[in-house]
Design a protein around this motif. Sequence first.
Motif, PDB file in Angstrom:
ATOM      1  N   GLU A 117       0.735  -1.192   0.003  1.00  0.00           N
ATOM      2  CA  GLU A 117      -0.050   0.117   0.129  1.00  0.00           C
ATOM      3  C   GLU A 117       0.966   1.318   0.073  1.00  0.00           C
ATOM      4  O   GLU A 117       0.451   2.114  -0.865  1.00  0.00           O
ATOM      5  N   THR A 150      -9.406  -0.038  -3.193  1.00  0.00           N
ATOM      6  CA  THR A 150      -8.219  -0.041  -3.949  1.00  0.00           C
ATOM      7  C   THR A 150      -8.469   1.398  -5.116  1.00  0.00           C
ATOM      8  O   THR A 150      -9.474   1.384  -5.792  1.00  0.00           O
ATOM      9  N   VAL A 171      -6.543  -2.308   4.811  1.00  0.00           N
ATOM     10  CA  VAL A 171      -6.727  -1.517   3.606  1.00  0.00           C
ATOM     11  C   VAL A 171      -8.150  -1.871   3.155  1.00  0.00           C
ATOM     12  O   VAL A 171      -8.437  -3.167   2.706  1.00  0.00           O
TER      13      VAL A 171
END
Length: 434
Positions: free
Chosen positions: A95, A128, A125
Amino acid sequence: MAIRTLTFGCRLNAYETEVMRKKAQDAGLHALEEDAILVNTCAVTAEAVRQAKQAIRKARRENPNARIIVSGCAAQTEPETFAEMVEPDLVLGNEEKLKSQPYRALPDFGVNDFEKVRVNDIMEVRETASHMVQAVEGHTRAFVQVQNGCDHRCTFCIIPYGRGNSRSVPAGEVVEQVKQLVANGYREVVLTGVDTTSWGADLPGSPKLGRLVQAVLKQVPDLVRLRLSSIDSIEVDEALMEAIAGEARFMPHLHLSLQHGSDLILKRMKRRHLRDDSIKFCETVRKLRPEIAFGADLMAGFPTETDAMFEETLSLIDACGLDFVHVFPFSPRNGTPAAKMPQLPREAIRERARILRQKADEALSAHLAGFAGTRASILLEQGGKGRLPQFTLAMLDQVAGHEPGSFIPVEITGTTGTMLLARIAEASGREAAA
């Protein structure tokens, strides 16, 4: 100075390397007196990690003053491995590598041993982001990330721990990215992800991948060729089957994540398909698109694999009519259930992989032989090579006057056993854009 890159692994990594390059430029690394080298690693096998470490050491020997940044799946899953190496200046998680801020540590020359590793919990996370890549250096086709991460937990695979849970890029952002790339001159685009066929499950309404494919083809009419990276055939939806069957711009080539031909091993792998599922899928698609070519990943030497089970994988190549086979010798990855299962001797794994590769070579030779005397259109790459719609590689005898990225009508004149031989043919009608 220059920002250089070293990329290992999948097509998604190739795409993300270009994002890394842009973020490093935004952070000012191109203004350093020393070169910056970005290393995007792969963790799919222990061999992939070994190769990355070897490349990092070589990069330091050849560039003693360069700033070396290591990232990718191997850096995410085992950051301590690279932190203990003296060669890297910075280790970034999957990330962190896609943001500008982490790269700014290097120009400040304030990185100590503690700050050297910037790897956070990838499982936290939830989204995206769409990263607008204007070009993919050294490639005549462009890659567009549509998905990241994986919700499945195959017993041999470490990648979910390097990529996190599945996250999808919204369809509108994917379409805009493809439009931009086509406007920049790309005529072939590959939609890629870690588990591409799971695209949409986390988006409102849970759309399927087929809907995204159809949206791209409809809303970007100037796109000449569209491809998918590796897919899981058990997840292919009706809309995607319609695109495969009826969209000429959707290329007749699919790469399948099959892994094995034995039902018992597939269950021990925690795969969601059985042997007959793979065979029936290939038969169905071939009826819809007779010219299609199939690639596949197959593994040799999974724990508990007997000779008979291995033979089922060997025979799957013919049963599915596979043309391109990527053979993986099983490699135990720490942290996966398969690493705790009864292991086969390494010599047996290597021998089975050798036999599987030999069979794969025979399948490729048969595939190539089927093009003898035919005409086709290739997308020209560097070095006088190009790809047919089936992704079959061809070498031209001469390409004078033609630039990489252009379509060329060719006549197939022979084969080397690993690729086709071709000469330029006179174009007829729209053949040159097929």
